[in-house]
Design a protein around this motif. Sequence first.
Motif, mmCIF file in Angstrom:
data_model
loop_
_atom_site.group_PDB
_atom_site.id
_atom_site.type_symbol
_atom_site.label_atom_id
_atom_site.label_comp_id
_atom_site.label_asym_id
_atom_site.label_seq_id
_atom_site.Cartn_x
_atom_site.Cartn_y
_atom_site.Cartn_z
ATOM 1 N N TYR A 29 0.892 -1.204 -0.055
ATOM 2 C CA TYR A 29 0.088 0.096 -0.204
ATOM 3 C C TYR A 29 0.699 1.145 -0.014
ATOM 4 O O TYR A 29 0.527 2.396 -0.316
ATOM 5 N N THR A 37 -2.252 5.506 -8.395
ATOM 6 C CA THR A 37 -3.449 5.013 -8.757
ATOM 7 C C THR A 37 -4.012 5.724 -9.937
ATOM 8 O O THR A 37 -4.946 5.165 -10.419
ATOM 9 N N ASP A 93 -3.073 -7.946 -9.874
ATOM 10 C CA ASP A 93 -2.918 -8.238 -8.590
ATOM 11 C C ASP A 93 -2.605 -9.748 -8.133
ATOM 12 O O ASP A 93 -2.894 -10.412 -7.213
ATOM 13 N N CYS A 94 -1.741 -10.157 -9.540
ATOM 14 C CA CYS A 94 -1.414 -11.867 -9.258
ATOM 15 C C CYS A 94 0.163 -11.726 -8.632
ATOM 16 O O CYS A 94 0.810 -10.665 -8.691
ATOM 17 N N MET A 103 0.007 -6.135 -7.372
ATOM 18 C CA MET A 103 -0.510 -5.251 -6.654
ATOM 19 C C MET A 103 -1.482 -5.506 -5.896
ATOM 20 O O MET A 103 -2.055 -6.875 -6.117
ATOM 21 N N PRO A 104 -2.076 -4.869 -4.911
ATOM 22 C CA PRO A 104 -2.918 -5.234 -3.786
ATOM 23 C C PRO A 104 -4.469 -5.814 -4.428
ATOM 24 O O PRO A 104 -4.890 -4.962 -5.523
ATOM 25 N N SER A 105 -5.085 -6.592 -3.912
ATOM 26 C CA SER A 105 -6.479 -6.849 -4.558
ATOM 27 C C SER A 105 -7.434 -5.669 -4.446
ATOM 28 O O SER A 105 -8.389 -5.508 -5.139
ATOM 29 N N MET A 107 -6.723 -2.864 -5.790
ATOM 30 C CA MET A 107 -6.589 -2.142 -7.046
ATOM 31 C C MET A 107 -7.232 -3.029 -7.979
ATOM 32 O O MET A 107 -7.746 -2.579 -8.919
ATOM 33 N N GLY A 108 -7.146 -4.368 -7.914
ATOM 34 C CA GLY A 108 -7.619 -5.284 -9.005
ATOM 35 C C GLY A 108 -9.019 -5.022 -8.796
ATOM 36 O O GLY A 108 -9.783 -5.122 -9.655
ATOM 37 N N HIS A 130 -9.061 -15.552 -12.585
ATOM 38 C CA HIS A 130 -8.606 -15.254 -11.278
ATOM 39 C C HIS A 130 -8.729 -15.952 -10.074
ATOM 40 O O HIS A 130 -8.171 -16.318 -9.374
ATOM 41 N N ASP A 370 -7.056 -7.612 1.685
ATOM 42 C CA ASP A 370 -5.642 -7.153 1.791
ATOM 43 C C ASP A 370 -5.062 -7.468 3.191
ATOM 44 O O ASP A 370 -3.902 -7.713 3.197
ATOM 45 N N ARG A 374 -2.197 -10.171 3.586
ATOM 46 C CA ARG A 374 -0.854 -9.207 3.426
ATOM 47 C C ARG A 374 -0.349 -9.179 4.978
ATOM 48 O O ARG A 374 0.895 -9.132 4.855
#
Length: 592
Positions: A29, A37, A93-94, A103-105, A107-108, A130, A370, A374
């Motif tokens: 983050y 973003t 976000d993979c 990237m974090p979920s 953003m996905g 996904h 996340d 994370r």
Amino acid sequence: MPIYTAPVDDLQFVLHALLKVSEQAIPGYEDLDPDVTAAVLGEAGKIATNVVAPLNVVGDREGCVLGNGIVRTPPGFREAFDALKAGGWTALDCDPDYGGQGMPSLMGTAVGELFSAANQSFTMYHGLTHGAYSAIRAHGTEAQKAMWLPKLVSCDWTGTMNLTEPQCGTDLSLLRTKAEPQADGSYRISGQKIFISAGDHDMAENIVHLVLARIPGGPEGTKGISLFIVPKLMVDDQGGLGARNGVSVGKLETKMGIHGNATCVMNFDDATGYLLGQEHKGMRAMFTMMNEARLGVAMQGLAQAEVAYQNAAAYARDRLQGRAVTGAENPEGPADPLIVHPDIRRTLMDQKSFVEGARAFLLWGAMLIDRSHRLGDADAEGLISLLIPVLKGFLTDKGFESCVAAQQVFGGHGYIEDSGMSQFTRDARITQIYEGANGIQALDLVGRKLASDGGKHMVAFFDLVKRFIKENEADEGLKAGFLDPLKAASKDLQAASMFFMQNGMKTPNAALAGSYDFMHLFGYVCLGLMWAQMAKAAEIGLGEGSGNRAFLEAKIATGRYFMARQLPATALHLARIESGAEPVMSLTADAF
């Protein structure tokens, strides 16, 4: 042709003014500053608007076609899919270990809204992939991860989830598909699955089916179900594609909506499959996909409401009909635009206040995921598990309602296919049904999630609301318009929870009869909390002179509308809950 513009400004407000993402102590983050973003969302918005959205009507009118055992997607879909792959959007976000961008979920989910609003049918192909990626990453062996994940991340291969059978939908204890063990460690999968989204198509080299099946001799019911990786084409040890597996499409379903997505009957005839996770633990592995999928479906409900609202608002500004009762506002023209009329304003405000509140709720949910994944935060995991059925059920119910309301703004033209409003309504309808029908979400919420871990997560939610109210009660600007309504709604939610605690064990039908109302009551309170927090963020922005003043003032006015006109629905839902089971269960079955 319907329009769509990516709501980047609103997404940015939620990410930075509300959630303050770059200040969160969540790995990854720290990189999510406003410039980053904005760049990601801006580019995704361009592709959604210019590449994906124009194919929405094409997919609806042309649909998918099955011929000679091959499913053909609508014209333009394959080229658009290749563009998404080339831009790395399927890998956003993979895990970087398998070719993802890491990237974090959060953003996905934000980017997923843009693509889904532009074209829900199209976006489902990589959205379901996904889910398959997540299940294999969570439960696969190292060899399985190395074999399947890079191709799923790139979407050179796509994925599906195969649960439903003709005789069983929600009740998977009735599942019949069999998995016979083989000497080489593989299994022979035989059975039929129905309603399989993206079950076959011409946009990927291979399709990786995740299939629930029973190993002979296992326990009865859901405890005897295992999960298997079953590819469309066999794959050798080096990842090369070989012969066709025993997997075929029996038919394409003819549906109310999402015509551009291939919803298939899948036949497995001694197909080679590989156990994913442990024997008889398939439900646990599948729910890795299901929870992610339910958040994704909540996002679809929001997305369809957003694009429908955009079109309704544009139409209301342009369409001339009647005169304002307070005097002509377009005196040079033959009539005033629709938007001058209070009932049209009410309809649009219902949509706008839902969409913006739902977006904040959805992204907060993604941030909790996340935090859980994370940081290993068990409290965040417990809270999002509680909220998942609310997100899925409430956002899709209200999202469909919003699409109907948007269609109504068009009057008769909304019922004509040329306006495009019918498609938004038809496409939104499935979100209330798949990945667990909303009645099941309500039962899961009341029957399992509410009392999970001794009810600690529900208590944590109430504490969160109380803390926000207490911290801000000296703010007169927030108190009357936001904090007082939120406090009243939260008390309704507490009263409903207490009713279930007092009556659920001795008269379980009383709890279950009120479960759907409880899901909606909870949803309203969640959106009320989001609106109160957004109003505070907007006030801060106005006080600091940061941001677009008109945008921030509109945010507060929209929030006041929600608190005054929508949030009081909690009292109605509480009254229904407290009426108990008798009004619902009084008729005998043969009286219906």
